[in-house]
Design a protein around this motif. Structure first.
Motif, mmCIF file in Angstrom:
data_model
loop_
_atom_site.group_PDB
_atom_site.id
_atom_site.type_symbol
_atom_site.label_atom_id
_atom_site.label_comp_id
_atom_site.label_asym_id
_atom_site.label_seq_id
_atom_site.Cartn_x
_atom_site.Cartn_y
_atom_site.Cartn_z
ATOM 1 N N MET A 1 -36.954 21.460 -29.422
ATOM 2 C CA MET A 1 -37.547 22.615 -30.093
ATOM 3 C C MET A 1 -37.037 23.925 -29.482
ATOM 4 S SD MET A 1 -41.549 23.628 -30.774
ATOM 5 C CE MET A 1 -41.927 21.983 -31.296
ATOM 6 N N ARG A 2 -36.937 23.978 -28.179
ATOM 7 C CA ARG A 2 -36.453 25.187 -27.500
ATOM 8 C C ARG A 2 -34.972 25.408 -27.797
ATOM 9 N NH1 ARG A 2 -38.771 28.496 -24.035
ATOM 10 N NH2 ARG A 2 -37.505 29.666 -22.582
ATOM 11 N N TRP A 3 -34.187 24.323 -27.760
ATOM 12 C CA TRP A 3 -32.755 24.431 -28.028
ATOM 13 C C TRP A 3 -32.517 24.891 -29.462
ATOM 14 C CZ3 TRP A 3 -28.941 22.205 -31.099
ATOM 15 C CH2 TRP A 3 -27.630 22.456 -30.687
ATOM 16 N N THR A 4 -33.252 24.308 -30.408
ATOM 17 C CA THR A 4 -33.119 24.694 -31.816
ATOM 18 C C THR A 4 -33.493 26.164 -32.008
ATOM 19 O OG1 THR A 4 -33.600 22.436 -32.510
ATOM 20 C CG2 THR A 4 -33.872 24.156 -34.164
ATOM 21 N N GLY A 5 -34.556 26.593 -31.340
ATOM 22 C CA GLY A 5 -34.928 28.006 -31.385
ATOM 23 C C GLY A 5 -33.820 28.890 -30.855
ATOM 24 N N GLY A 6 -33.174 28.449 -29.781
ATOM 25 C CA GLY A 6 -32.042 29.198 -29.229
ATOM 26 C C GLY A 6 -30.879 29.281 -30.196
ATOM 27 N N VAL A 7 -30.594 28.170 -30.892
ATOM 28 C CA VAL A 7 -29.505 28.159 -31.882
ATOM 29 C C VAL A 7 -29.783 29.188 -32.977
ATOM 30 C CG1 VAL A 7 -28.355 26.799 -33.680
ATOM 31 C CG2 VAL A 7 -28.823 25.761 -31.451
ATOM 32 N N LEU A 8 -30.988 29.150 -33.535
ATOM 33 C CA LEU A 8 -31.335 30.082 -34.615
ATOM 34 C C LEU A 8 -31.365 31.527 -34.118
ATOM 35 C CD1 LEU A 8 -34.095 27.945 -36.330
ATOM 36 C CD2 LEU A 8 -31.901 28.615 -37.342
ATOM 37 N N ALA A 9 -31.920 31.741 -32.934
ATOM 38 C CA ALA A 9 -31.978 33.104 -32.382
ATOM 39 C C ALA A 9 -30.573 33.633 -32.080
ATOM 40 C CB ALA A 9 -32.845 33.141 -31.128
ATOM 41 N N GLY A 10 -29.720 32.796 -31.503
ATOM 42 C CA GLY A 10 -28.348 33.219 -31.200
ATOM 43 C C GLY A 10 -27.566 33.521 -32.465
ATOM 44 N N ALA A 11 -27.715 32.667 -33.472
ATOM 45 C CA ALA A 11 -27.021 32.882 -34.748
ATOM 46 C C ALA A 11 -27.515 34.160 -35.416
ATOM 47 C CB ALA A 11 -27.229 31.679 -35.667
ATOM 48 N N GLY A 12 -28.824 34.327 -35.466
ATOM 49 C CA GLY A 12 -29.394 35.511 -36.096
ATOM 50 C C GLY A 12 -29.045 36.794 -35.360
ATOM 51 N N ALA A 13 -29.108 36.749 -34.032
ATOM 52 C CA ALA A 13 -28.790 37.943 -33.239
ATOM 53 C C ALA A 13 -27.338 38.350 -33.429
ATOM 54 C CB ALA A 13 -29.090 37.696 -31.764
ATOM 55 N N PHE A 14 -26.435 37.359 -33.419
ATOM 56 C CA PHE A 14 -25.024 37.697 -33.626
ATOM 57 C C PHE A 14 -24.809 38.283 -35.011
ATOM 58 C CE2 PHE A 14 -20.853 36.960 -35.299
ATOM 59 C CZ PHE A 14 -20.081 37.588 -34.357
ATOM 60 N N GLN A 15 -25.384 37.660 -36.027
ATOM 61 C CA GLN A 15 -25.169 38.137 -37.393
ATOM 62 C C GLN A 15 -25.768 39.526 -37.594
ATOM 63 O OE1 GLN A 15 -25.272 35.170 -40.401
ATOM 64 N NE2 GLN A 15 -26.079 36.570 -41.929
ATOM 65 N N LEU A 16 -26.927 39.797 -36.996
ATOM 66 C CA LEU A 16 -27.533 41.121 -37.112
ATOM 67 C C LEU A 16 -26.690 42.165 -36.378
ATOM 68 C CD1 LEU A 16 -29.930 42.630 -38.313
ATOM 69 C CD2 LEU A 16 -31.167 42.186 -36.177
ATOM 70 N N TYR A 17 -26.192 41.812 -35.195
ATOM 71 C CA TYR A 17 -25.288 42.706 -34.459
ATOM 72 C C TYR A 17 -24.037 42.988 -35.296
ATOM 73 C CZ TYR A 17 -21.514 43.954 -31.291
ATOM 74 O OH TYR A 17 -20.421 44.558 -30.731
ATOM 75 N N ASP A 18 -23.461 41.937 -35.858
ATOM 76 C CA ASP A 18 -22.257 42.086 -36.672
ATOM 77 C C ASP A 18 -22.528 42.985 -37.875
ATOM 78 O OD1 ASP A 18 -19.554 41.498 -37.509
ATOM 79 O OD2 ASP A 18 -20.354 40.017 -38.908
ATOM 80 N N GLY A 19 -23.628 42.742 -38.561
ATOM 81 C CA GLY A 19 -23.934 43.481 -39.785
ATOM 82 C C GLY A 19 -24.339 44.926 -39.561
ATOM 83 N N THR A 20 -24.925 45.229 -38.420
ATOM 84 C CA THR A 20 -25.376 46.601 -38.175
ATOM 85 C C THR A 20 -24.407 47.383 -37.286
ATOM 86 O OG1 THR A 20 -26.776 45.840 -36.343
ATOM 87 C CG2 THR A 20 -27.820 46.091 -38.507
ATOM 88 N N ILE A 21 -24.066 46.831 -36.142
ATOM 89 C CA ILE A 21 -23.219 47.552 -35.178
ATOM 90 C C ILE A 21 -21.762 47.548 -35.627
ATOM 91 C CG2 ILE A 21 -22.450 47.714 -32.778
ATOM 92 C CD1 ILE A 21 -25.494 48.240 -33.193
ATOM 93 N N GLN A 22 -21.198 46.355 -35.865
ATOM 94 C CA GLN A 22 -19.773 46.277 -36.199
ATOM 95 C C GLN A 22 -19.470 46.788 -37.604
ATOM 96 O OE1 GLN A 22 -18.416 42.292 -35.423
ATOM 97 N NE2 GLN A 22 -18.508 42.568 -33.215
ATOM 98 N N HIS A 23 -20.320 46.450 -38.568
ATOM 99 C CA HIS A 23 -20.046 46.877 -39.946
ATOM 100 C C HIS A 23 -20.356 48.355 -40.162
ATOM 101 C CE1 HIS A 23 -20.619 42.526 -41.713
ATOM 102 N NE2 HIS A 23 -19.675 42.590 -40.789
ATOM 103 N N LYS A 24 -21.503 48.812 -39.693
ATOM 104 C CA LYS A 24 -21.961 50.159 -40.044
ATOM 105 C C LYS A 24 -21.699 51.196 -38.953
ATOM 106 C CE LYS A 24 -22.973 48.768 -43.958
ATOM 107 N NZ LYS A 24 -21.936 48.986 -44.927
ATOM 108 N N LEU A 25 -22.123 50.934 -37.725
ATOM 109 C CA LEU A 25 -21.956 51.947 -36.676
ATOM 110 C C LEU A 25 -20.500 52.114 -36.234
ATOM 111 C CD1 LEU A 25 -25.126 51.409 -34.453
ATOM 112 C CD2 LEU A 25 -24.659 53.256 -36.053
ATOM 113 N N MET A 26 -19.835 50.981 -35.962
ATOM 114 C CA MET A 26 -18.453 51.049 -35.488
ATOM 115 C C MET A 26 -17.443 51.071 -36.632
ATOM 116 S SD MET A 26 -18.820 48.385 -32.303
ATOM 117 C CE MET A 26 -17.177 48.601 -31.651
ATOM 118 N N GLY A 27 -17.830 50.563 -37.790
ATOM 119 C CA GLY A 27 -16.942 50.543 -38.948
ATOM 120 C C GLY A 27 -15.699 49.693 -38.758
ATOM 121 N N LEU A 28 -15.803 48.608 -37.970
ATOM 122 C CA LEU A 28 -14.640 47.752 -37.737
ATOM 123 C C LEU A 28 -14.173 47.068 -39.023
ATOM 124 C CD1 LEU A 28 -15.571 46.014 -34.363
ATOM 125 C CD2 LEU A 28 -14.071 47.981 -34.730
ATOM 126 N N HIS A 29 -15.134 46.689 -39.831
ATOM 127 C CA HIS A 29 -14.848 46.066 -41.121
ATOM 128 C C HIS A 29 -16.136 46.058 -41.935
ATOM 129 C CE1 HIS A 29 -16.210 42.615 -38.625
ATOM 130 N NE2 HIS A 29 -16.832 42.255 -39.733
#
Length: 159
Positions: free
Chosen positions: A92-120
């Motif tokens: 249960m803890r490992w699965t939570g980590g998988v979902l949290a890691g996936a979500g955190a990366f995707q949110l970082y990508d969608g907000t920081i890399q896409h919008k703030l930094m404008g990388l793509h």
């Protein structure tokens, strides 16, 4: 007691609970980065990791991004294998980590890399905000689901 074990050799101590979480986060982060790179960069050709330069630079940036996702995924899986070998896996803890890691990366990508930094952008179309909303809402749902599993396991352990 199972949760008093320490890992990672001399000088660096990590409890089984922390190692379960870190392994899941690394695997989730690497997995979602790998899926992003494979589907949106390679198969659909919607963008490169870095789109502000030539296609050659974009391809090099994709290669570096792919290497990052590969190392995160493999690192998470090595830790997972060690947890299983030591019979310290907390699913249960490992699965939570998988979902949290996936979500955190995707949110970082969608907000920081896409919008703030404008990388793509996700896709270069007129109404990119539709793609942004889907991307970021999915990220938040994964992150919240992961936090739910992590907190549920923590309460179960405490109670």
């Amino acid at each position: 007691m199972l949760f008093n074990r320490h890992y990672f050799g001399e000088g660096i101590h990590m409890t089984a609970r922390r190692k379960n979480l870190l392994s899941g986060i690394l695997f989730g982060l690497g997995l979602v980065a790998f899926i992003d790179e494979t589907i949106f960069h390679q198969l659909l050709h919607w963008h490169h990791f870095y789109d502000k330069e030539t296609t050659d630079i974009g391809l090099i940036s994709d290669g570096l991004f792919h290497a990052f996702s590969w190392f995160a995924t493999i690192g998470g899986l090595f830790m997972f294998a060690d947890l299983r070998r030591r019979q310290s896996l907390i699913v249960m803890r490992w699965t939570g980590g998988v979902l949290a890691g996936a979500g955190a990366f995707q949110l970082y990508d969608g907000t920081i890399q896409h919008k703030l930094m404008g990388l793509h952008q996700i896709r270069y179309v007129e109404n990119v905000y539709i793609y942004d909303w889907i991307w970021n809402v999915t990220a938040v749902l994964m992150l919240l689901s992961g936090m739910y599993f992590i907190l549920r396991e923590k309460r179960k352990q405490a109670g």
